[in-house]
Write an enzyme that holds these catalytic residues in place. Structure first.
Site, PDB file in Angstrom:
ATOM      1  N   ASN A  10       0.725  -1.169   0.016  1.00 49.93           N
ATOM      2  CA  ASN A  10      -0.041   0.018   0.166  1.00 49.93           C
ATOM      3  C   ASN A  10       0.909   1.148   0.143  1.00 49.93           C
ATOM      4  O   ASN A  10       1.467   1.646   1.012  1.00 49.93           O
ATOM      5  CB  ASN A  10      -0.789  -0.165   1.231  1.00 49.93           C
ATOM      6  N   LYS A  12       0.068   4.133  -0.495  1.00 50.01           N
ATOM      7  CA  LYS A  12      -0.468   5.433   0.204  1.00 50.01           C
ATOM      8  C   LYS A  12      -0.220   6.779  -1.025  1.00 50.01           C
ATOM      9  O   LYS A  12      -0.375   6.444  -2.194  1.00 50.01           O
ATOM     10  CB  LYS A  12      -0.141   5.868   1.479  1.00 50.01           C
ATOM     11  N   HIS A  96      -9.817   1.177   3.972  1.00 52.13           N
ATOM     12  CA  HIS A  96      -8.484   1.053   4.801  1.00 52.13           C
ATOM     13  C   HIS A  96      -9.038   2.426   6.117  1.00 52.13           C
ATOM     14  O   HIS A  96      -9.571   3.113   5.811  1.00 52.13           O
ATOM     15  CB  HIS A  96      -7.231   1.749   3.862  1.00 52.13           C
ATOM     16  N   GLU A  98      -7.341   4.596   6.993  1.00 55.52           N
ATOM     17  CA  GLU A  98      -7.022   5.946   6.695  1.00 55.52           C
ATOM     18  C   GLU A  98      -8.377   6.519   5.923  1.00 55.52           C
ATOM     19  O   GLU A  98      -8.993   7.694   5.923  1.00 55.52           O
ATOM     20  CB  GLU A  98      -6.114   6.275   6.072  1.00 55.52           C
ATOM     21  N   GLU A 168      -6.004  -4.928  10.086  1.00 53.62           N
ATOM     22  CA  GLU A 168      -4.889  -3.878  10.358  1.00 53.62           C
ATOM     23  C   GLU A 168      -5.349  -3.036  11.684  1.00 53.62           C
ATOM     24  O   GLU A 168      -6.298  -2.319  11.636  1.00 53.62           O
ATOM     25  CB  GLU A 168      -5.045  -3.013   9.114  1.00 53.62           C
ATOM     26  N   GLY A 174       1.837   2.432  10.671  1.00 57.50           N
ATOM     27  CA  GLY A 174       2.781   3.679  10.714  1.00 57.50           C
ATOM     28  C   GLY A 174       3.395   4.088  11.663  1.00 57.50           C
ATOM     29  O   GLY A 174       3.904   5.051  12.077  1.00 57.50           O
ATOM     30  N   SER A 214       2.940  -1.981  10.346  1.00 60.37           N
ATOM     31  CA  SER A 214       4.067  -2.075  10.781  1.00 60.37           C
ATOM     32  C   SER A 214       4.790  -3.424  10.415  1.00 60.37           C
ATOM     33  O   SER A 214       5.811  -3.948  11.092  1.00 60.37           O
ATOM     34  CB  SER A 214       4.652  -1.515  12.262  1.00 60.37           C
TER      35      SER A 214
END
Ligand code: PGA
Length: 250
Positions: A10, A12, A96, A98, A168, A174, A214
């Protein structure tokens, strides 16, 4: 049938077309002939044609980070599944964290997008996961059940085969804080159990559940050798060919 792992990148909102092309050119030789796992890259929409052309004929699939649930229409800034297919994309991430956090995606929207992806034979990776406060309050199982039930509403066992789920935990994305392999495997069991209730034991046994948050070359082996973990969705460590290929070849 053992589940074939999927290792997904991913990217991003990173990379220019030139950087994306350089990545693929360097990455393909590193994973040439690797067929133990499926490999997929998820770049920004503007990079899709470049990445798809560079990866053509290889063992690396390419997909979108997001699609809209409508087939077309007045949705400024969005990408349709038909547009993705027209440039040769085969996969899409859906929901996702985000997207959920910054773009107000709900389980209901995730569900609509999942229906659209399946209708058009795009392979969906549906992302779910708890935030830190939920984990600390002991609500992880409940949150995962709510998210998976919402995502799969109206999906039949017959239609479910292409679905991939990514667990996730939001607190691990992150942050450098990875779920331990045991924590991830426990969450995956909860998710698989819920899929069994919703879609039956056969679908649950076959569905792939990836871990994301991560994942790095130095923790990939411990995570991916867990029987419950069927691959990885990798953010930061997927941006460089050597670190992403090291994860692919864990
Ligand atoms: P990370 O991101 O590997 O940088 O934690 C994972 C993701 O957001 O999919």
């Amino acid at each position: 049938m053992p589940r074939k792992a999927l290792i997904a990148a991913n990217w991003k909102m990173y990379k220019t077309p030139a950087e994306a092309k350089a990545f693929v050119d360097a990455f393909l030789p590193l994973v040439a002939g690797h067929d133990r796992d499926e490999i997929a890259l998820f770049p920004s929409p503007v990079l899709l044609p470049t990445v798809i052309n560079a990866a053509k004929g290889s063992n690396v699939a390419v997909g979108a980070q997001n699609i809209h649930f409508a087939e077309e229409g007045a949705y400024t800034g969005e990408t349709s599944v038909g547009q993705l297919l027209a440039v040769g994309g085969t996969h899409t991430l859906i929901g996702h964290s985000e997207r959920r956090q910054y773009f107000a995606e709900t389980d209901e929207i995730v569900n609509k997008k999942l229906h659209t992806a399946l209708k058009h034979q795009v392979i969906p990776i549906v992302c779910i996961g708890e935030v830190l406060a939920e984990r600390e309050a002991g609500q992880t199982a409940e949150v995962l059940k709510t998210q998976i039930t919402g995502a799969l509403a109206g999906i039949t066992a017959e239609a479910a085969a292409p679905i991939v789920i990514a667990y996730e935990p939001v607190w691990a994305i992150g942050t450098g804080k990875t779920a331990t392999p045991e924590m991830a495997a426990e969450a995956h069991s909860i998710i698989r159990g819920e899929v069994a209730k919703l879609l039956g034991a056969d679908v649950a046994a076959a569905i792939r559940i990836l871990y994301g948050g991560s994942v790095k070359p130095d923790n990939a082996t411990a995570l991916l050798s867990k029987e419950e973990i069927d691959g990885a969705l990798v953010g930061g460590a997927s941006l460089k060919p050597d670190s992403f290929s090291a994860i692919v070849k864990y």
